[in-house]
Design a protein around this motif. Sequence first.
Motif, mmCIF file in Angstrom:
data_model
loop_
_atom_site.group_PDB
_atom_site.id
_atom_site.type_symbol
_atom_site.label_atom_id
_atom_site.label_comp_id
_atom_site.label_asym_id
_atom_site.label_seq_id
_atom_site.Cartn_x
_atom_site.Cartn_y
_atom_site.Cartn_z
ATOM 1 N N ALA A 1 71.176 20.898 48.452
ATOM 2 C CA ALA A 1 70.374 20.578 49.456
ATOM 3 C C ALA A 1 69.339 19.498 48.959
ATOM 4 O O ALA A 1 68.869 19.604 47.835
ATOM 5 N N ALA A 2 68.730 18.617 49.594
ATOM 6 C CA ALA A 2 67.513 17.951 49.360
ATOM 7 C C ALA A 2 66.330 18.628 48.625
ATOM 8 O O ALA A 2 65.793 18.251 47.537
ATOM 9 N N VAL A 3 66.036 19.586 49.097
ATOM 10 C CA VAL A 3 65.067 20.792 48.685
ATOM 11 C C VAL A 3 65.316 20.988 47.264
ATOM 12 O O VAL A 3 64.348 21.165 46.659
ATOM 13 N N ASP A 4 66.539 21.223 46.928
ATOM 14 C CA ASP A 4 66.853 21.676 45.370
ATOM 15 C C ASP A 4 67.069 20.809 44.381
ATOM 16 O O ASP A 4 67.451 20.874 43.175
ATOM 17 N N GLN A 5 67.223 19.148 44.819
ATOM 18 C CA GLN A 5 67.572 18.487 43.830
ATOM 19 C C GLN A 5 66.832 17.987 42.688
ATOM 20 O O GLN A 5 67.084 17.738 41.648
ATOM 21 N N ASP A 6 65.325 18.424 42.888
ATOM 22 C CA ASP A 6 64.440 17.774 42.010
ATOM 23 C C ASP A 6 64.185 19.145 40.983
ATOM 24 O O ASP A 6 63.861 19.007 39.885
ATOM 25 N N LYS A 7 64.674 20.449 41.289
ATOM 26 C CA LYS A 7 64.672 21.414 40.242
ATOM 27 C C LYS A 7 65.958 21.855 39.466
ATOM 28 O O LYS A 7 65.956 22.855 38.822
ATOM 29 N N ILE A 8 67.134 21.237 39.866
ATOM 30 C CA ILE A 8 68.363 21.785 39.241
ATOM 31 C C ILE A 8 68.392 21.488 37.832
ATOM 32 O O ILE A 8 69.404 21.993 37.092
ATOM 33 N N PHE A 9 67.710 20.501 37.243
ATOM 34 C CA PHE A 9 67.788 20.135 36.077
ATOM 35 C C PHE A 9 66.609 21.006 35.104
ATOM 36 O O PHE A 9 66.680 20.807 33.954
ATOM 37 N N GLU A 10 66.151 21.862 35.722
ATOM 38 C CA GLU A 10 65.210 22.857 34.772
ATOM 39 C C GLU A 10 66.279 24.190 34.434
ATOM 40 O O GLU A 10 67.319 24.501 34.877
ATOM 41 N N LYS A 11 65.494 24.809 33.329
ATOM 42 C CA LYS A 11 66.360 25.725 32.605
ATOM 43 C C LYS A 11 66.398 26.909 33.629
ATOM 44 O O LYS A 11 65.499 27.245 34.063
ATOM 45 N N PHE A 12 67.735 27.389 33.542
ATOM 46 C CA PHE A 12 67.921 28.727 34.211
ATOM 47 C C PHE A 12 67.739 28.801 35.887
ATOM 48 O O PHE A 12 67.541 29.849 36.537
ATOM 49 N N VAL A 13 68.084 27.610 36.316
ATOM 50 C CA VAL A 13 67.619 27.350 37.597
ATOM 51 C C VAL A 13 69.033 27.337 38.187
ATOM 52 O O VAL A 13 69.829 26.541 37.752
ATOM 53 N N GLN A 14 69.368 28.106 39.361
ATOM 54 C CA GLN A 14 70.602 27.722 40.169
ATOM 55 C C GLN A 14 70.378 27.766 41.624
ATOM 56 O O GLN A 14 69.321 28.338 42.134
#
Length: 735
Positions: free
Chosen positions: A529-542
């Motif tokens: 989802a577009a809302v999740d695309q900015d945070k998937i490269f952060e640690k421990f984020v799924q």
Amino acid sequence: MIQPRIFILLLVLLNSFSTISFAQPKAPSKAEIKNIAKQAVKYLNEANFEKSISTAREVLHYATRIEDNYLTAVSYNIIAANLDEMSEFDRAIFYYNKGLSYANKTTNDTIKNFINNNLGNVYCFEKKQYEKGILYYKKSLEYSQKEADTCQMVFTKLNIAWAYFDIGEYKKGLPYLEYTNKYYPKFGNESTIVVQNMLNGMYSSYKGENKKAEAYFLKAIQLGKNNGSESDLSYSHEEYSKFLLKNRDYKKAYENLVIFNKITEQLYNEDKLKKADVAGIHLELDEYKREVDKIEIEKNIQAQSLKQSRIIVVLFILAMIVLLLLMYSLYKNYSFKKKVNRDLTIANEELLIAKEKAEEASLLKTQFVSTMSHELRTPLYGVIGITNMLLDEHKELANSPHLSSLKFSARYLLSLVNDILHINKIEENRIVLESLTFNVLDEIEMVKNSLTFIAQNNNDKITIKVDPAIPEYLIGDKLRLSQILMNLVSNALKFTKNGNVTVIANLLKVENKSHFIEFQVEDNGIGIAAVDQDKIFEKFVQVGRSENDYQGTGLGLAIVKRLLTLFKSDISLESEIGKGTTFKFTIAFDHDPALTNEIIKNIKVDLSSSQIFRILVVEDNKINQTVTNRIIQKNNCSCIMVEDGFQAIEILNKEVFDVVLMDINMPLMNGFETTRKIRLKGIKTPIIALTAFAKDEIIEEAISAGMNDIMVKPFEPIKLFKVITDQINKTRNAG
């Protein structure tokens, strides 16, 4: 400096070259390569620097291909000469030194002579580092004397005399001038006679012999006009103007400096070489002109002196008032600053305490990660090892889904431990990229084969598309590239069921040796989802756990992004819910066939795997003993097992082994202390640490204790026996 110094040297260097055409469709002969070099010199003399450098690079390519040090030195000398003439002096020095390094590998003293002379020219007359330049000149003289080349000796000694005179060291330069005066009639030429008369004029001026000096300068100027040596003529006018200025003949000094300026502008105009410092020449000309006009304006200056004195008094009074106000302001602010400093001191103390606590927390985190990795790797070594033993001993279980799942789960857990360690190393800047030769297609195929189990479980298909324009071999950190692709492809497979995952590699552009490769990992899975695309490269984020339970720690993409920063690259993604996701990144790898061939030649092939070694294993864990013993026996080697350091020392006093595999974390006495005691007894048997600790955490202590190498558990048996064989061979060769 003598203007034709580079041209003459290069023409002499290549005067024996043949007239064969240099354009060759295939690898040319040495004679043809020399002819290409001659053409590069011709372009240089015509001031066609672009063609000269391009042709010289062609010579360099062929010379390195046939491993001819002499021709390599010649090509670098030509390239440097072009840069020298274009005023790229630092780069010229770099390539002269490159040429000299190859020239020194040959027995040809002529090329050594010329390059040393050219370096002397640059350092003395362009960089103004006379001491260093004169050392190169003297080295050039040694080669001239060795070859009995008096012509070149006259030429070089004239340059040395000029260099010494430029810095006012007339006594040191005199012997070199006397030598050229003596041998010029037989070995001089039309160019050197102008400079020789000019230098004689400079020395006579230094001695106070003004008539003699003026005669030499006038003769140099006349000779320069007669033989068309414009550069030497300009220098003669410049030195003559200095002589006239010294004797207060300002008008004639000014006239000669104008002539010098005119000739210099003609020789070094911007369209020809873009290297004349016309502004500097005009500035110096204005200085001399002001000296001529100084007497005429002196009365006007005196007339204005009184008025200026009054202004100075007024300004002084104003400055004193400002100073008093400033002192008053400083006094008023002193107490305030004192209070602020006291508050800052308290704040600094609090910050130091906070810093110490943060450092302590960071150290505890590192120690925790290290301890946990060791505690997890030790049982994993047993699980993976015993699984392999079951598959070896019971062939009927080879297709057992339960054993395959067990092995995959153990490797998955090991991958999890490695991910945590890896993100920790990246954050602490403990990773340095390596330069290895590799094939892009082979690395992607390896990633595909490693993830076959996951693809089969999800009924996915992995497709590879590699641009045929990509060179067969590139140079870079293939391990980090594989790790990036492994994380991206495994992530794509995780979120794709009954679909396709495609890995694409395209050549975007080539800059010098750098080949920019764009990698794409595409899937037709659930999408992001577009809302999740900015945070998937952060640690421990799924993302996506609301509907499905996807395995993983959320570290894979975080590791990818941080590894790409080491390559000075970034990653982008395009995704749509229900249609799939595409990740893209670009990495520049070097393509250097010569370096690749050298790396491939230096790869050692292990031909000793069939040897039978006697191995002592020091290990306290019973399961690990079983696994290690099985691996050693499977490779046709004998194994003796002991449980602690005391038993190891006792048996080494009685028996001889080819190698010792030493655990680190043991009761009674650890592996480091055991190794130190073994070395104190003079036992030189290779000792390899067999440990679950990360290698970079123990390498320093392992080396200081006397260990020869480190293997981290779990490991591939083939890698273990490669290290064992290497260490045994080193010990035997040293003996």
